[in-house]
Design a protein around this motif. Structure first.
Motif, short mmCIF file in Angstrom:
data_model
loop_
_atom_site.label_atom_id
_atom_site.label_comp_id
_atom_site.label_asym_id
_atom_site.label_seq_id
_atom_site.Cartn_x
_atom_site.Cartn_y
_atom_site.Cartn_z
N VAL A 107 0.96 2.67 -3.46
CA VAL A 107 -0.29 2.86 -4.19
C VAL A 107 -0.29 4.20 -4.93
O VAL A 107 0.32 5.17 -4.47
N PRO A 113 2.09 1.73 -11.38
CA PRO A 113 0.66 2.03 -11.46
C PRO A 113 0.29 2.86 -12.70
O PRO A 113 -0.77 2.62 -13.29
N ALA A 137 -7.63 2.71 -7.78
CA ALA A 137 -6.26 2.72 -7.26
C ALA A 137 -5.61 1.37 -7.49
O ALA A 137 -6.30 0.35 -7.58
N THR A 138 -4.30 1.38 -7.61
CA THR A 138 -3.58 0.12 -7.73
C THR A 138 -2.15 0.30 -7.24
O THR A 138 -1.70 1.41 -6.97
N THR A 139 -1.45 -0.81 -7.16
CA THR A 139 -0.07 -0.82 -6.69
C THR A 139 0.81 -1.45 -7.76
O THR A 139 0.30 -2.07 -8.70
N ILE A 157 -10.70 -0.42 -6.02
CA ILE A 157 -9.37 -1.02 -5.96
C ILE A 157 -9.51 -2.48 -6.44
O ILE A 157 -10.46 -3.14 -6.05
N ARG A 158 -8.67 -3.02 -7.23
CA ARG A 158 -7.55 -2.51 -7.96
C ARG A 158 -7.96 -2.26 -9.40
O ARG A 158 -8.77 -3.00 -9.96
N TRP A 200 0.83 -1.21 0.00
CA TRP A 200 0.00 0.00 0.00
C TRP A 200 0.87 1.26 0.00
O TRP A 200 0.44 2.32 -0.49
#
Length: 199
Positions: free
Chosen positions: A24, A168, A141-143, A113-114, A21
């Motif tokens: 992110v 990302p 959102a993403t990582t 997410i994601r 996280w």
């Protein structure tokens, strides 16, 4: 009858307890989603909350650990469905399609997410089911995504050091490329959330 539904996918504390996280792309995802939620409510659209759960795994998505709950600052109001899923998309293991039919929904707005996983997969399924889909990348959102040969227990430092890891920004760009014109219309947060401000 409601024509549009905002689907909020997996914006839950489970993600914030994981080491990745820290990397992110949108740490303020709850605020971004809240903008969409407030705009949707102002328009009288349906808001559907989806939580991912992996019972019996002992991890961040196992309900017994207490992380399968909406991120702080997000709160359903009376009448807004909260559903839990065990698959990547929000349809297969839930009654989401029946809910949308019940409310007369024809268009869905995707956030959460994601970006490239649960959000993209839900988008594809929704499109195949006949819904018009709006994908708000800025409200997802993403990582960083490691190469598939990277060990599952690799540290964030190892993932970030690997030149094959997708950032990302790259993930979002690729997701938009494959969804746009095929499965969804890509719109900005201002385009979607700004509509309620103008009305």
């Amino acid at each position: 009858m409601t024509q549009t539904a905002l689907i909020v996918i997996d914006v839950q504390e489970s993600f914030r307890v994981r080491p990745n996280w820290q990397a992110v792309n949108h740490p303020d995802i709850a605020d971004r989603v809240d903008r969409l939620v407030r705009a949707s409510r102002a328009r009288g659209d349906l808001v559907v909350w989806v939580l991912h759960t992996e019972p019996g795994t002992g991890g961040a998505f196992d309900p017994v650990n207490g992380h399968v709950r909406l991120m702080d600052g997000l709160q359903p109001i009376e009448g807004e469905p909260v559903i839990t899923k065990t698959s990547h998309n929000a349809f297969t293991t839930t009654n989401l399609q029946q809910l949308l039919t019940q409310y007369g929904v024809r268009e869905v707005v995707i956030s959460g997410i994601r970006t490239e996983q649960c959000c993209e997969t839900t988008t594809r399924v929704a499109s195949d089911l006949g819904y018009d889909v709006v994908f708000v990348s800025e409200a997802t959102a993403t990582t960083p995504l490691p190469h598939w040969t990277m060990p599952a227990d690799a540290s964030l430092e190892q993932v970030m050091a690997d030149p094959r890891t997708l950032s990302p920004d790259v993930i979002v760009e690729r997701t938009e490329y494959v969804l746009a014109g095929r499965f969804a219309t890509i719109r900005t947060l201002d385009e979607v959330a700004g509509l309620a401000v103008a009305s």
